[in-house]
Design a protein around this motif. Structure first.
Motif, PDB file in Angstrom:
ATOM      1  N   HIS A 122      18.942 -80.114 -71.946  1.00 38.11           N
ATOM      2  CA  HIS A 122      19.761 -81.323 -71.833  1.00 38.11           C
ATOM      3  C   HIS A 122      19.644 -82.154 -73.097  1.00 38.11           C
ATOM      4  O   HIS A 122      18.766 -81.914 -73.932  1.00 38.11           O
TER       5      HIS A 122
ATOM      6  N   THR B  75      19.620 -86.316 -74.026  1.00 39.61           N
ATOM      7  CA  THR B  75      19.519 -87.633 -73.395  1.00 39.61           C
ATOM      8  C   THR B  75      19.783 -88.733 -74.416  1.00 39.61           C
ATOM      9  O   THR B  75      19.160 -88.755 -75.482  1.00 39.61           O
TER      10      THR B  75
ATOM     11  N   HIS C  20      16.513 -88.080 -77.093  1.00 40.24           N
ATOM     12  CA  HIS C  20      15.795 -86.823 -77.333  1.00 40.24           C
ATOM     13  C   HIS C  20      16.679 -85.646 -76.951  1.00 40.24           C
ATOM     14  O   HIS C  20      17.681 -85.822 -76.250  1.00 40.24           O
TER      15      HIS C  20
ATOM     16  N   ALA D 223      16.322 -81.719 -75.249  1.00 40.41           N
ATOM     17  CA  ALA D 223      15.402 -80.863 -74.504  1.00 40.41           C
ATOM     18  C   ALA D 223      15.832 -79.411 -74.626  1.00 40.41           C
ATOM     19  O   ALA D 223      17.016 -79.091 -74.543  1.00 40.41           O
TER      20      ALA D 223
ATOM     21  N   TYR E  34       6.877 -83.251 -74.222  1.00 39.18           N
ATOM     22  CA  TYR E  34       7.554 -83.908 -75.343  1.00 39.18           C
ATOM     23  C   TYR E  34       6.690 -83.833 -76.594  1.00 39.18           C
ATOM     24  O   TYR E  34       5.464 -83.936 -76.511  1.00 39.18           O
TER      25      TYR E  34
ATOM     26  N   GLU F 153      11.927 -82.194 -76.430  1.00 33.14           N
ATOM     27  CA  GLU F 153      11.349 -81.952 -75.115  1.00 33.14           C
ATOM     28  C   GLU F 153      11.522 -80.467 -74.826  1.00 33.14           C
ATOM     29  O   GLU F 153      12.455 -79.843 -75.345  1.00 33.14           O
TER      30      GLU F 153
HETATM   31 ZN    ZN Z   1      14.707 -85.234 -71.239  1.00 30.64          ZN
END
Ligand code: ZN
Length: 310
Positions: free
Chosen positions: A10, A12, A219, A221, A257, A267
């Motif tokens: 993902h 974010t 961030h 991931a 993280y 992440e």
């Molecule tokens: Zn995240």
């Protein structure tokens, strides 16, 4: 070299207005809201997740809407552009749709021979759509965009860095291979990845550091299958000298993280258990879901969080 990482899980970012954010991702981009929860570390703020039907890793764009946050300032040490994949031939549809809906920052371009349509989100977020032939991922079509045009998930994240060397080395360690250069951009590819398996590194030697705010990516991931794979990645990353957090339970995945040399927060998140953990697939994203540790805040949150349109 690691072989557990599958691609992106993902991305974010931060936003200013929850409803504006929700409307952009569902009404304009046609994604599905797959979870409405709160920021587990700051539970007075929403955490909204958008993606395909079930929020498959590699399709999930998430937001923290902070109502009074200032807009971020672009610079080095951040994700400059989050790129979504659409089918071959879909860009004219998207250009007309985004123009018609008043989306800003529209521009066509080419990177590594692929046609791109750039645009900005409600807070100036940098986005692009790229035509990715042969992308077998099933799109969400319940958001008003048909199967021939709908977003398949992420194509890539493009990182703006003062110097790319150490981040390139890290990506190679994480299982990515350099796939070529296009002017100041170096492309990294995770062979056999999940469709969202491209990372571009843009070198901007003179750029000021970015200042995070609304419209900034917080961030990115990367996806691993399960907690065993995550543990292996965590040990290996820590052994190379990075400060990595312990695994944190995010209800829909487990997360670790670490801050990368160029400044971007990475992440590593597990594919399991996924967003259907606490809701039926048919009703994902409808109810306010809270993690157990914040369930006692529900009455306050339901009275104070800005209600979001369905
Ligand atoms: Zn995240």
């Amino acid at each position: 070299m690691l072989d557990q990482i599958e691609g992106l899980h993902h991305v974010t970012s931060m936003a200013r207005d929850a409803n504006e954010n929700n409307s952009f991702f569902t009404d304009v981009l046609g994604l599905r809201r797959v979870k409405k929860t709160v920021n587990f570390d700051a539970p007075d703020v929403y955490h909204l997740y958008y993606g395909d039907e079930v929020g498959t890793p590699g399709s999930v764009m998430t937001y923290f809407p902070f109502p009074n946050i200032a807009r971020g300032q672009r610079g080095a040490g951040e994700v400059g552009t989050t790129v979504f994949a659409v089918p071959e031939g879909a860009l004219p549809f998207w250009q007309a749709r985004l123009e018609g809906m008043g989306v800003g920052g529209l521009g066509r371009g080419t990177r590594f021979g692929q046609a791109q349509l750039r645009f900005t989100g409600p807070d100036g977020d940098g986005f692009a759509l790229v035509e990715q032939p042969g992308d077998g991922r099933a799109p969400w079509t319940g958001g008003g965009v048909g199967v021939d045009e709908a977003i398949r998930g992420f194509h890539s994240a493009s990182l703006r860095l003062r110097s790319t060397g150490q981040t390139a080395e890290l990506l190679r360690f994480m299982g990515y291979a350099e796939a070529g250069r296009d002017e100041t951009v170096t492309r990294f590819l995770r062979e056999g990845g999940n469709g969202a398996h491209v990372i571009d590194l843009e070198e901007h030697p003179g750029a000021q550091p970015a200042r995070q705010g609304a419209g900034s990516v917080h961030h990115i991931a990367f996806a691993v299958r399960d907690r065993a794979a995550q543990d292996a990645v965590r040990r290996a990353i820590a052994d190379t000298g990075y400060g990595v957090t312990r695994p944190i339970d995010r209800d829909y995945f487990w997360a670790i993280y670490f801050r990368t040399p160029g400044g971007v927060l990475f992440e590593v998140a597990t594919d399991e258990p996924g967003f259907a953990r606490d809701e039926e697939v048919a009703h994902l994203g409808e109810a306010l879901k809270l993690p157990r540790q914040h369930e006692h805040l529900r009455p306050w949150l339901e009275a104070n969080l800005d209600p979001i349109a369905a």
